[in-house]
Design a protein around this motif. Structure first.
Motif, PDB file in Angstrom:
ATOM      1  N   VAL A  76       0.837  -1.200   0.000  1.00  0.00           N
ATOM      2  CA  VAL A  76       0.000   0.000   0.000  1.00  0.00           C
ATOM      3  C   VAL A  76       0.877   1.258   0.000  1.00  0.00           C
ATOM      4  O   VAL A  76       0.496   2.279  -0.581  1.00  0.00           O
ATOM      5  CB  VAL A  76      -0.954  -0.007   1.218  1.00  0.00           C
ATOM      6  N   ASP A  77       2.039   1.141   0.608  1.00  0.00           N
ATOM      7  CA  ASP A  77       2.940   2.301   0.645  1.00  0.00           C
ATOM      8  C   ASP A  77       3.551   2.625  -0.708  1.00  0.00           C
ATOM      9  O   ASP A  77       4.168   3.677  -0.881  1.00  0.00           O
ATOM     10  CB  ASP A  77       4.061   2.074   1.661  1.00  0.00           C
ATOM     11  N   THR A  78       3.391   1.742  -1.683  1.00  0.00           N
ATOM     12  CA  THR A  78       3.899   2.064  -3.021  1.00  0.00           C
ATOM     13  C   THR A  78       2.914   2.932  -3.800  1.00  0.00           C
ATOM     14  O   THR A  78       3.225   3.388  -4.896  1.00  0.00           O
ATOM     15  CB  THR A  78       4.169   0.786  -3.844  1.00  0.00           C
ATOM     16  N   ILE A  79       1.729   3.118  -3.222  1.00  0.00           N
ATOM     17  CA  ILE A  79       0.750   3.991  -3.888  1.00  0.00           C
ATOM     18  C   ILE A  79       1.244   5.428  -3.829  1.00  0.00           C
ATOM     19  O   ILE A  79       1.566   5.938  -2.760  1.00  0.00           O
ATOM     20  CB  ILE A  79      -0.638   3.886  -3.220  1.00  0.00           C
TER      21      ILE A  79
ATOM     22  N   HIS B  81      -5.535   4.892 -11.334  1.00  0.00           N
ATOM     23  CA  HIS B  81      -4.690   4.068 -12.184  1.00  0.00           C
ATOM     24  C   HIS B  81      -3.450   3.571 -11.450  1.00  0.00           C
ATOM     25  O   HIS B  81      -2.927   2.503 -11.769  1.00  0.00           O
ATOM     26  CB  HIS B  81      -4.311   4.834 -13.454  1.00  0.00           C
ATOM     27  N   ASP B  82      -2.984   4.310 -10.471  1.00  0.00           N
ATOM     28  CA  ASP B  82      -1.846   3.814  -9.712  1.00  0.00           C
ATOM     29  C   ASP B  82      -2.252   2.656  -8.806  1.00  0.00           C
ATOM     30  O   ASP B  82      -1.500   1.694  -8.647  1.00  0.00           O
ATOM     31  CB  ASP B  82      -1.217   4.940  -8.879  1.00  0.00           C
ATOM     32  N   VAL B  83      -3.438   2.720  -8.247  1.00  0.00           N
ATOM     33  CA  VAL B  83      -3.911   1.594  -7.432  1.00  0.00           C
ATOM     34  C   VAL B  83      -4.144   0.383  -8.336  1.00  0.00           C
ATOM     35  O   VAL B  83      -3.841  -0.754  -7.954  1.00  0.00           O
ATOM     36  CB  VAL B  83      -5.191   1.961  -6.658  1.00  0.00           C
ATOM     37  N   ARG B  84      -4.629   0.640  -9.533  1.00  0.00           N
ATOM     38  CA  ARG B  84      -4.808  -0.459 -10.482  1.00  0.00           C
ATOM     39  C   ARG B  84      -3.462  -1.098 -10.832  1.00  0.00           C
ATOM     40  O   ARG B  84      -3.340  -2.321 -10.934  1.00  0.00           O
ATOM     41  CB  ARG B  84      -5.502   0.051 -11.745  1.00  0.00           C
ATOM     42  N   ARG B  85      -2.439  -0.262 -11.024  1.00  0.00           N
ATOM     43  CA  ARG B  85      -1.100  -0.789 -11.264  1.00  0.00           C
ATOM     44  C   ARG B  85      -0.690  -1.733 -10.133  1.00  0.00           C
ATOM     45  O   ARG B  85      -0.231  -2.853 -10.368  1.00  0.00           O
ATOM     46  CB  ARG B  85      -0.093   0.360 -11.337  1.00  0.00           C
ATOM     47  N   LEU B  86      -0.903  -1.302  -8.899  1.00  0.00           N
ATOM     48  CA  LEU B  86      -0.570  -2.147  -7.751  1.00  0.00           C
ATOM     49  C   LEU B  86      -1.286  -3.500  -7.831  1.00  0.00           C
ATOM     50  O   LEU B  86      -0.677  -4.560  -7.637  1.00  0.00           O
ATOM     51  CB  LEU B  86      -0.953  -1.408  -6.466  1.00  0.00           C
ATOM     52  N   ALA B  87      -2.580  -3.461  -8.137  1.00  0.00           N
ATOM     53  CA  ALA B  87      -3.359  -4.701  -8.189  1.00  0.00           C
ATOM     54  C   ALA B  87      -2.855  -5.638  -9.280  1.00  0.00           C
ATOM     55  O   ALA B  87      -2.767  -6.849  -9.091  1.00  0.00           O
ATOM     56  CB  ALA B  87      -4.832  -4.375  -8.414  1.00  0.00           C
ATOM     57  N   LEU B  88      -2.491  -5.069 -10.414  1.00  0.00           N
ATOM     58  CA  LEU B  88      -2.076  -5.919 -11.533  1.00  0.00           C
ATOM     59  C   LEU B  88      -0.629  -6.375 -11.375  1.00  0.00           C
ATOM     60  O   LEU B  88      -0.246  -7.427 -11.899  1.00  0.00           O
ATOM     61  CB  LEU B  88      -2.273  -5.177 -12.862  1.00  0.00           C
ATOM     62  N   GLU B  89       0.169  -5.608 -10.661  1.00  0.00           N
ATOM     63  CA  GLU B  89       1.548  -6.034 -10.413  1.00  0.00           C
ATOM     64  C   GLU B  89       1.615  -7.137  -9.365  1.00  0.00           C
ATOM     65  O   GLU B  89       2.548  -7.943  -9.359  1.00  0.00           O
ATOM     66  CB  GLU B  89       2.393  -4.835  -9.947  1.00  0.00           C
ATOM     67  N   HIS B  90       0.635  -7.158  -8.472  1.00  0.00           N
ATOM     68  CA  HIS B  90       0.638  -8.150  -7.386  1.00  0.00           C
ATOM     69  C   HIS B  90      -0.729  -8.813  -7.245  1.00  0.00           C
ATOM     70  O   HIS B  90      -1.361  -8.707  -6.183  1.00  0.00           O
ATOM     71  CB  HIS B  90       1.046  -7.482  -6.073  1.00  0.00           C
ATOM     72  N   PRO B  91      -1.158  -9.498  -8.295  1.00  0.00           N
ATOM     73  CA  PRO B  91      -2.513 -10.070  -8.255  1.00  0.00           C
ATOM     74  C   PRO B  91      -2.700 -11.089  -7.126  1.00  0.00           C
ATOM     75  O   PRO B  91      -3.800 -11.207  -6.590  1.00  0.00           O
ATOM     76  CB  PRO B  91      -2.658 -10.727  -9.623  1.00  0.00           C
ATOM     77  N   ALA B  92      -1.660 -11.805  -6.785  1.00  0.00           N
ATOM     78  CA  ALA B  92      -1.804 -12.806  -5.725  1.00  0.00           C
ATOM     79  C   ALA B  92      -1.871 -12.166  -4.345  1.00  0.00           C
ATOM     80  O   ALA B  92      -2.409 -12.749  -3.407  1.00  0.00           O
ATOM     81  CB  ALA B  92      -0.651 -13.807  -5.783  1.00  0.00           C
ATOM     82  N   ALA B  93      -1.299 -10.987  -4.217  1.00  0.00           N
ATOM     83  CA  ALA B  93      -1.295 -10.314  -2.911  1.00  0.00           C
ATOM     84  C   ALA B  93      -2.506  -9.417  -2.717  1.00  0.00           C
ATOM     85  O   ALA B  93      -2.843  -9.074  -1.580  1.00  0.00           O
ATOM     86  CB  ALA B  93      -0.020  -9.492  -2.751  1.00  0.00           C
ATOM     87  N   PHE B  94      -3.153  -9.039  -3.824  1.00  0.00           N
ATOM     88  CA  PHE B  94      -4.242  -8.060  -3.691  1.00  0.00           C
ATOM     89  C   PHE B  94      -5.392  -8.536  -2.795  1.00  0.00           C
ATOM     90  O   PHE B  94      -5.928  -7.728  -2.023  1.00  0.00           O
ATOM     91  CB  PHE B  94      -4.762  -7.647  -5.068  1.00  0.00           C
ATOM     92  N   PRO B  95      -5.767  -9.815  -2.834  1.00  0.00           N
ATOM     93  CA  PRO B  95      -6.802 -10.263  -1.892  1.00  0.00           C
ATOM     94  C   PRO B  95      -6.435  -9.999  -0.436  1.00  0.00           C
ATOM     95  O   PRO B  95      -7.322  -9.733   0.379  1.00  0.00           O
ATOM     96  CB  PRO B  95      -6.896 -11.759  -2.170  1.00  0.00           C
TER      97      PRO B  95
ATOM     98  N   ARG C 254      -5.721   1.931   2.591  1.00  0.00           N
ATOM     99  CA  ARG C 254      -5.809   1.564   3.993  1.00  0.00           C
ATOM    100  C   ARG C 254      -4.605   1.957   4.815  1.00  0.00           C
ATOM    101  O   ARG C 254      -4.267   1.296   5.774  1.00  0.00           O
ATOM    102  CB  ARG C 254      -6.053   0.074   4.111  1.00  0.00           C
ATOM    103  N   SER C 255      -3.942   3.042   4.443  1.00  0.00           N
ATOM    104  CA  SER C 255      -2.871   3.539   5.295  1.00  0.00           C
ATOM    105  C   SER C 255      -3.166   4.993   5.656  1.00  0.00           C
ATOM    106  O   SER C 255      -3.814   5.721   4.894  1.00  0.00           O
ATOM    107  CB  SER C 255      -1.520   3.446   4.590  1.00  0.00           C
ATOM    108  N   LEU C 256      -2.711   5.391   6.816  1.00  0.00           N
ATOM    109  CA  LEU C 256      -2.938   6.764   7.265  1.00  0.00           C
ATOM    110  C   LEU C 256      -2.405   7.750   6.241  1.00  0.00           C
ATOM    111  O   LEU C 256      -3.076   8.721   5.884  1.00  0.00           O
ATOM    112  CB  LEU C 256      -2.260   6.980   8.620  1.00  0.00           C
ATOM    113  N   ARG C 257      -1.179   7.480   5.784  1.00  0.00           N
ATOM    114  CA  ARG C 257      -0.540   8.395   4.836  1.00  0.00           C
ATOM    115  C   ARG C 257      -1.408   8.588   3.591  1.00  0.00           C
ATOM    116  O   ARG C 257      -1.656   9.715   3.157  1.00  0.00           O
ATOM    117  CB  ARG C 257       0.816   7.800   4.405  1.00  0.00           C
ATOM    118  N   VAL C 258      -1.865   7.494   3.022  1.00  0.00           N
ATOM    119  CA  VAL C 258      -2.636   7.580   1.780  1.00  0.00           C
ATOM    120  C   VAL C 258      -3.965   8.290   1.995  1.00  0.00           C
ATOM    121  O   VAL C 258      -4.354   9.143   1.187  1.00  0.00           O
ATOM    122  CB  VAL C 258      -2.859   6.162   1.205  1.00  0.00           C
TER     123      VAL C 258
END
Lengths: 242, 242
Positions: free
Chosen positions: A75-78, A101-115, A132-136
């Motif tokens: 999540v911190d990579t967002i 689109h950046d959150v989508r990038r995260l989901a597609l880069e880590h499909p197994a971790a997104f759940p 789900r982070s305070l910073r974001v």
DNA sequence: ACCTGAACACCGTTCAAGT
DNA sequence: ACCTGAACACCGTTCAAGT
């Protein structure tokens, strides 16, 4: 020459640098990406790091804490759109577009971790996956406020934006990572008398499904995402002016 | 179901009737509802059924198959609106309204199980959670077709409807089942020198969050659901007439 | 300070054996 | 036909012991 290590912060020229919480988490992410969440065991993770499993407990409070750390790291990579990606002219619509689109990038880069990101209980009940982070969340609310939203409008937008992202990206990541969890066995032909539910589930009794099967199989996830995002922006615009 | 049928139909007057796949699955659902998914182990499930864990393997192909059966059993409780709940006058909007609320009922009745429904890979890749059974999807498509949708409109509606349901209900079920998985320990006061990340995560550096904390904490999930559903119906209506 | 060996409790799963 | 005892491999986790 074999002097005991002094204060030197990072002086380690070996191929296997010392353990670090960051290195452990990064390796865990990699393990999930390549072999699925089920493959992430303390012992296997230790093996990847050339270390016994027990060593990990110096840096991580057990497996649950590790999974939490994995989610937080991802999540911190967002990146919240800032002056770099966005012109000052651009309004909240561009802000939300770029962020989505950046959150989508995260989901597609880590499909197994997104759940994990989607379903693990956040630290606070008012944090909603996948933001789900305070910073974001802080940056999200500030970003909208500085672009014309008032407090309650920004909070409402947080709610609808997270729901939108979660629904679309969970489905899209499931599509992406399809079936990599159960490590691709050569399919067993035996037991032909058992229901054999998974091989080719019987469409015989479902005429509409049979007819629409190819239409249903088409992957329009990107179009759906763009369209639903567009509609969400329209909807938010309506709520702004009322 | 070509199950190994015993000759005697039901002749068992004891309090503990014989094992059945259905009884096993029902008990598993109950175990998840009350103690969370992590508590569902073959051994504990066996104990609830007054049976050794190994006995379960007569009816279930291992834990993964059991989880699959749990998901299928829950999804099978979804009622597709038929002549009973719906007047023939009512159009597709009423159809989707009633269906959406029944899926919401499922999510709120089984908040601990809903993440399974949301994230486990369906039997076919074109089945989208939470409408992930052949029966439900067939009835969904037929329901819309008989109310004026053509094929591609029905398929498009399936996609947007499932995304909507997934995003909203996953968040709502997470809210519902909050923190019941880690069986409520009396909170440990020790280790005050450690970050203590979970007790009261430090909002100090996040002024906007601090200010909007109470607004963020308010539970408007029902309103959100109704509103988002309403907007989806409007959106579908637009696509119908174009 | 950092890692490990040994140990414990619990887990999924198989299979020969009981009734 | 249905259930179980015993066994195996693997898991998370703790702790005293090594270096």
């Amino acid at each position: 020459m074999p002097s005991p290590r002094p204060e030197v912060p990072s002086a380690n020229h070996t191929d296997r640098p010392g353990l670090t919480r960051a290195r452990i988490v990064a390796t865990a992410v990699d393990l999930i990406d390549t072999e699925g969440v089920a493959a992430l065991t303390m012992r296997r993770l230790g093996a990847r790091l050339d270390v016994e499993a027990m060593s990990l407990y110096r840096y991580v409070n057990g497996r649950e804490d590790l999974l939490e750390a994995v989610v937080d790291a991802l999540v911190d990579t967002i990146e919240i759109p800032g002056p770099g990606q966005l012109q000052p002219i651009d309004g909240w619509q561009a802000f939300l577009q770029v962020l989505a689109h950046d959150v989508r990038r995260l989901a597609l880069e880590h499909p197994a971790a997104f759940p994990l990101i989607a379903t693990r209980h956040p630290a606070a009940p008012w944090l909603r996956p996948p933001l789900r982070s305070l910073r974001v969340v802080e940056a999200f609310l500030d970003g909208l406020r500085s672009r014309g939203f008032n407090d309650s409008q920004a909070v409402a937008a947080y709610r609808s934006f997270t729901s939108f992202l979660l629904g679309h990206l969970l489905l899209e990541s499931a599509m992406q990572g399809a079936d990599m969890s159960p490590a691709e066995e050569p399919l067993d032909e035996g037991d032909a008398d058992l229901p054999n539910q998974d091989a080719e589930l019987s469409l015989a009794e479902y005429p509409t499904l049979t007819r629409l099967r190819s239409a249903l199989t088409e992957d329009h996830t990107e179009d759906e995402f763009e369209q639903a995002l567009e509609h969400l922006l329209v909807r938010l615009d309506l709520e702004l002016s009322q």
